[in-house]
Scaffold this motif. Structure first.
Motif, PDB file in Angstrom:
ATOM      1  N   CYS A   1       6.165  -5.833  -6.981  1.00  0.00           N
ATOM      2  CA  CYS A   1       6.386  -4.641  -8.090  1.00  0.00           C
ATOM      3  C   CYS A   1       5.272  -3.870  -8.086  1.00  0.00           C
ATOM      4  CB  CYS A   1       6.500  -5.463  -9.692  1.00  0.00           C
ATOM      5  SG  CYS A   1       5.307  -6.340 -10.260  1.00  0.00           S
ATOM      6  N   GLY A   2       5.517  -3.181  -9.223  1.00  0.00           N
ATOM      7  CA  GLY A   2       3.982  -2.403  -8.777  1.00  0.00           C
ATOM      8  C   GLY A   2       4.411  -1.054 -10.240  1.00  0.00           C
ATOM      9  N   TYR A   3       3.330  -1.064 -10.486  1.00  0.00           N
ATOM     10  CA  TYR A   3       3.312   0.532 -11.626  1.00  0.00           C
ATOM     11  C   TYR A   3       2.131   1.532 -12.062  1.00  0.00           C
ATOM     12  CZ  TYR A   3      -0.298  -2.176 -14.401  1.00  0.00           C
ATOM     13  OH  TYR A   3      -1.749  -2.211 -14.855  1.00  0.00           O
ATOM     14  N   ALA A   4       2.509   1.867 -12.903  1.00  0.00           N
ATOM     15  CA  ALA A   4       1.764   3.349 -12.827  1.00  0.00           C
ATOM     16  C   ALA A   4       1.417   3.753 -13.921  1.00  0.00           C
ATOM     17  CB  ALA A   4       1.537   4.973 -11.731  1.00  0.00           C
ATOM     18  N   VAL A   5       0.617   3.960 -14.835  1.00  0.00           N
ATOM     19  CA  VAL A   5       0.542   4.573 -16.393  1.00  0.00           C
ATOM     20  C   VAL A   5       0.569   6.021 -16.039  1.00  0.00           C
ATOM     21  CG1 VAL A   5      -1.012   4.521 -18.428  1.00  0.00           C
ATOM     22  CG2 VAL A   5      -0.987   2.377 -16.672  1.00  0.00           C
TER      23      VAL A   5
ATOM     24  N   HIS B   1      -8.247  -5.543 -19.318  1.00  0.00           N
ATOM     25  CA  HIS B   1      -9.560  -3.957 -18.579  1.00  0.00           C
ATOM     26  C   HIS B   1      -8.642  -3.139 -19.575  1.00  0.00           C
ATOM     27  CE1 HIS B   1      -7.132  -6.171 -15.015  1.00  0.00           C
ATOM     28  NE2 HIS B   1      -6.573  -4.583 -14.689  1.00  0.00           N
ATOM     29  N   PRO B   2      -8.447  -2.133 -19.959  1.00  0.00           N
ATOM     30  CA  PRO B   2      -7.696  -1.140 -19.684  1.00  0.00           C
ATOM     31  C   PRO B   2      -7.254  -0.466 -18.585  1.00  0.00           C
ATOM     32  CG  PRO B   2      -9.953  -0.219 -20.213  1.00  0.00           C
ATOM     33  CD  PRO B   2      -9.951  -1.731 -19.947  1.00  0.00           C
ATOM     34  N   ARG B   3      -5.680  -0.024 -18.741  1.00  0.00           N
ATOM     35  CA  ARG B   3      -5.208   0.482 -17.476  1.00  0.00           C
ATOM     36  C   ARG B   3      -4.474   2.047 -17.832  1.00  0.00           C
ATOM     37  NH1 ARG B   3      -5.871  -0.957 -12.872  1.00  0.00           N
ATOM     38  NH2 ARG B   3      -3.944  -1.454 -12.451  1.00  0.00           N
ATOM     39  N   ALA B   4      -6.051   2.950 -17.038  1.00  0.00           N
ATOM     40  CA  ALA B   4      -5.703   4.071 -17.941  1.00  0.00           C
ATOM     41  C   ALA B   4      -5.087   5.322 -17.476  1.00  0.00           C
ATOM     42  CB  ALA B   4      -7.419   4.758 -18.473  1.00  0.00           C
ATOM     43  N   ARG B   5      -4.793   6.716 -18.229  1.00  0.00           N
ATOM     44  CA  ARG B   5      -3.693   7.091 -17.076  1.00  0.00           C
ATOM     45  C   ARG B   5      -4.146   7.320 -15.741  1.00  0.00           C
ATOM     46  NH1 ARG B   5      -3.106  12.706 -16.075  1.00  0.00           N
ATOM     47  NH2 ARG B   5      -0.935  13.515 -16.321  1.00  0.00           N
ATOM     48  N   GLY B   6      -3.223   6.973 -14.545  1.00  0.00           N
ATOM     49  CA  GLY B   6      -3.520   7.532 -13.381  1.00  0.00           C
ATOM     50  C   GLY B   6      -3.551   5.809 -12.502  1.00  0.00           C
ATOM     51  N   ALA B   7      -4.043   5.008 -13.645  1.00  0.00           N
ATOM     52  CA  ALA B   7      -4.100   3.516 -12.502  1.00  0.00           C
ATOM     53  C   ALA B   7      -2.895   3.177 -12.534  1.00  0.00           C
ATOM     54  CB  ALA B   7      -4.106   2.686 -14.020  1.00  0.00           C
ATOM     55  N   VAL B   8      -3.271   2.638 -11.260  1.00  0.00           N
ATOM     56  CA  VAL B   8      -1.626   2.018  -9.999  1.00  0.00           C
ATOM     57  C   VAL B   8      -2.357   0.341  -9.344  1.00  0.00           C
ATOM     58  CG1 VAL B   8      -0.148   2.969  -8.115  1.00  0.00           C
ATOM     59  CG2 VAL B   8      -1.178   4.105  -9.404  1.00  0.00           C
TER      60      VAL B   8
ATOM     61  N   ALA C   1       1.830   5.051 -25.164  1.00  0.00           N
ATOM     62  CA  ALA C   1       1.740   5.274 -23.583  1.00  0.00           C
ATOM     63  C   ALA C   1       3.150   4.975 -22.913  1.00  0.00           C
ATOM     64  CB  ALA C   1       1.499   3.622 -22.959  1.00  0.00           C
ATOM     65  N   VAL C   2       3.216   5.429 -21.910  1.00  0.00           N
ATOM     66  CA  VAL C   2       4.881   5.620 -20.717  1.00  0.00           C
ATOM     67  C   VAL C   2       3.694   5.494 -19.919  1.00  0.00           C
ATOM     68  CG1 VAL C   2       6.270   6.870 -19.671  1.00  0.00           C
ATOM     69  CG2 VAL C   2       5.626   7.399 -22.263  1.00  0.00           C
ATOM     70  N   SER C   3       5.126   4.036 -18.808  1.00  0.00           N
ATOM     71  CA  SER C   3       4.457   3.591 -17.720  1.00  0.00           C
ATOM     72  C   SER C   3       5.735   3.751 -16.537  1.00  0.00           C
ATOM     73  CB  SER C   3       3.311   2.199 -17.431  1.00  0.00           C
ATOM     74  OG  SER C   3       3.999   1.551 -18.360  1.00  0.00           O
ATOM     75  N   LEU C   4       4.934   4.199 -14.879  1.00  0.00           N
ATOM     76  CA  LEU C   4       6.399   3.559 -14.349  1.00  0.00           C
ATOM     77  C   LEU C   4       6.010   2.350 -13.264  1.00  0.00           C
ATOM     78  CD1 LEU C   4       8.904   5.423 -13.143  1.00  0.00           C
ATOM     79  CD2 LEU C   4       6.521   6.558 -10.840  1.00  0.00           C
ATOM     80  N   HIS C   5       7.040   1.991 -13.114  1.00  0.00           N
ATOM     81  CA  HIS C   5       7.423   0.890 -12.465  1.00  0.00           C
ATOM     82  C   HIS C   5       8.300   0.809 -11.780  1.00  0.00           C
ATOM     83  CE1 HIS C   5       5.460  -1.392 -15.666  1.00  0.00           C
ATOM     84  NE2 HIS C   5       5.961  -0.212 -16.470  1.00  0.00           N
TER      85      HIS C   5
ATOM     86  N   GLU D   1       0.700  -0.870  -0.597  1.00  0.00           N
ATOM     87  CA  GLU D   1      -0.019   0.014   0.055  1.00  0.00           C
ATOM     88  C   GLU D   1       0.637   1.058  -0.139  1.00  0.00           C
ATOM     89  OE1 GLU D   1      -3.279   1.698  -0.259  1.00  0.00           O
ATOM     90  OE2 GLU D   1      -2.745  -0.126  -0.673  1.00  0.00           O
ATOM     91  N   ARG D   2       1.865   1.443   0.401  1.00  0.00           N
ATOM     92  CA  ARG D   2       2.745   2.812   0.668  1.00  0.00           C
ATOM     93  C   ARG D   2       3.818   2.302  -0.719  1.00  0.00           C
ATOM     94  NH1 ARG D   2       4.890   4.554   5.729  1.00  0.00           N
ATOM     95  NH2 ARG D   2       3.356   3.480   7.057  1.00  0.00           N
ATOM     96  N   VAL D   3       3.769   1.874  -1.684  1.00  0.00           N
ATOM     97  CA  VAL D   3       4.220   1.974  -2.527  1.00  0.00           C
ATOM     98  C   VAL D   3       3.499   2.110  -3.735  1.00  0.00           C
ATOM     99  CG1 VAL D   3       5.012   0.541  -5.002  1.00  0.00           C
ATOM    100  CG2 VAL D   3       6.143  -0.336  -2.798  1.00  0.00           C
ATOM    101  N   ARG D   4       2.501   1.936  -3.644  1.00  0.00           N
ATOM    102  CA  ARG D   4       1.235   2.032  -4.403  1.00  0.00           C
ATOM    103  C   ARG D   4       0.906   3.641  -4.141  1.00  0.00           C
ATOM    104  NH1 ARG D   4      -2.930  -0.379  -6.916  1.00  0.00           N
ATOM    105  NH2 ARG D   4      -4.387   0.880  -5.786  1.00  0.00           N
ATOM    106  N   LEU D   5       0.967   4.701  -3.118  1.00  0.00           N
ATOM    107  CA  LEU D   5       0.772   5.608  -2.937  1.00  0.00           C
ATOM    108  C   LEU D   5       1.806   5.995  -2.742  1.00  0.00           C
ATOM    109  CD1 LEU D   5      -1.103   5.005   1.252  1.00  0.00           C
ATOM    110  CD2 LEU D   5      -2.640   5.923  -0.976  1.00  0.00           C
ATOM    111  N   ALA D   6       2.709   6.139  -3.100  1.00  0.00           N
ATOM    112  CA  ALA D   6       4.090   7.032  -3.675  1.00  0.00           C
ATOM    113  C   ALA D   6       3.906   6.465  -4.763  1.00  0.00           C
ATOM    114  CB  ALA D   6       5.133   6.046  -3.206  1.00  0.00           C
ATOM    115  N   LEU D   7       3.172   5.925  -5.978  1.00  0.00           N
ATOM    116  CA  LEU D   7       3.389   5.990  -7.202  1.00  0.00           C
ATOM    117  C   LEU D   7       2.384   6.583  -7.298  1.00  0.00           C
ATOM    118  CD1 LEU D   7       4.067   2.560  -7.653  1.00  0.00           C
ATOM    119  CD2 LEU D   7       5.772   3.754  -9.059  1.00  0.00           C
ATOM    120  N   GLN D   8       1.158   6.902  -6.905  1.00  0.00           N
ATOM    121  CA  GLN D   8       0.314   7.683  -6.959  1.00  0.00           C
ATOM    122  C   GLN D   8       0.264   8.685  -7.146  1.00  0.00           C
ATOM    123  OE1 GLN D   8      -3.432   7.554  -4.703  1.00  0.00           O
ATOM    124  NE2 GLN D   8      -4.607   6.593  -6.622  1.00  0.00           N
TER     125      GLN D   8
END
Length: 194
Positions: free
Chosen positions: A112-116, A141-148, A171-175, A49-56
């Motif tokens: 791992c975590g990623y965000a679009v 399912h689509p993973r739109a901009r902001g998906a984490v 598209a660009v994503s952060l992992h 959850e901490r990683v998800r929030l940090a990515l967001q």
């Protein structure tokens, strides 16, 4: 997902020096360091959850990536190594996906975590069939901009990510992966037959 081909990513480029990192990337590193520290000190919000929030928070900053970290490759999706933890606990990469490019079907050998950041990726999820020794598609399912997203290691989160062939733009994503920077290409994905 309508794809032209499954692509193999280009080798990651060397990480940006601390001096050339954006403030958002530096903050992301600090937050991941804090997630490790909290995991060592007792019950808090989960590491994932901490990683998800940090990515967001990181992807909310439009200055997160430089222009050269958004460059793609017409043949394969492209990895840009942004940061490598000096203790080898994690590495942060930007992946750039041209239309029609996708990862192979894979599970993960590490968390791992990623965000679009830009565009919309399509994620296909699978379950592992031990009797048939292959991954079975369960949904797309689509993973739109902001998906984490965040997953732990193992075959409980098998997927394929890609930029559909009919997408209007890259598209660009952060992992973030739980490996040393030099292990991005070899120690993250558990490639599976589907």
């Amino acid at each position: 997902m309508q794809l032209e081909h499954v692509s193999r990513p280009t080798r990651p480029l060397p990480p940006a020096s601390h001096a050339s990192r954006s403030a958002a990337l530096e903050q992301l590193c600090r937050e991941i360091d804090a997630a490790f520290a909290a995991a060592d000190t007792g019950p808090h919000a989960s590491f994932g959850e901490r990683v998800r929030l940090a990515l967001q928070r990181a992807i909310a900053d439009p200055a997160l990536l430089r222009l050269d970290q958004r460059i793609g490759n017409p043949l394969n999706y492209c990895r840009h190594l942004l940061a490598a933890d000096p203790l080898n606990r994690y590495a942060i990469v930007a992946l750039v996906w041209e239309p029609g490019q996708a990862s192979p079907v894979h599970g993960h050998r590490t968390w791992c975590g990623y965000a679009v950041i830009d565009g919309t990726l399509e994620e296909t999820l699978y379950r592992w069939d031990a009797l048939e020794h292959r991954a079975i598609e369960t949904r797309r399912h689509p993973r739109a901009r902001g998906a984490v997203s965040y997953v732990d290691a193992g075959r409980g989160a098998i997927h394929q990510l890609g930029n559909p062939a009919d997408a209007a733009a890259r598209a660009v994503s952060l992992h973030v992966y739980g490996v040393a920077g030099e292990q991005i290409a070899t120690h993250v994905n558990d490639l599976l037959a589907a």
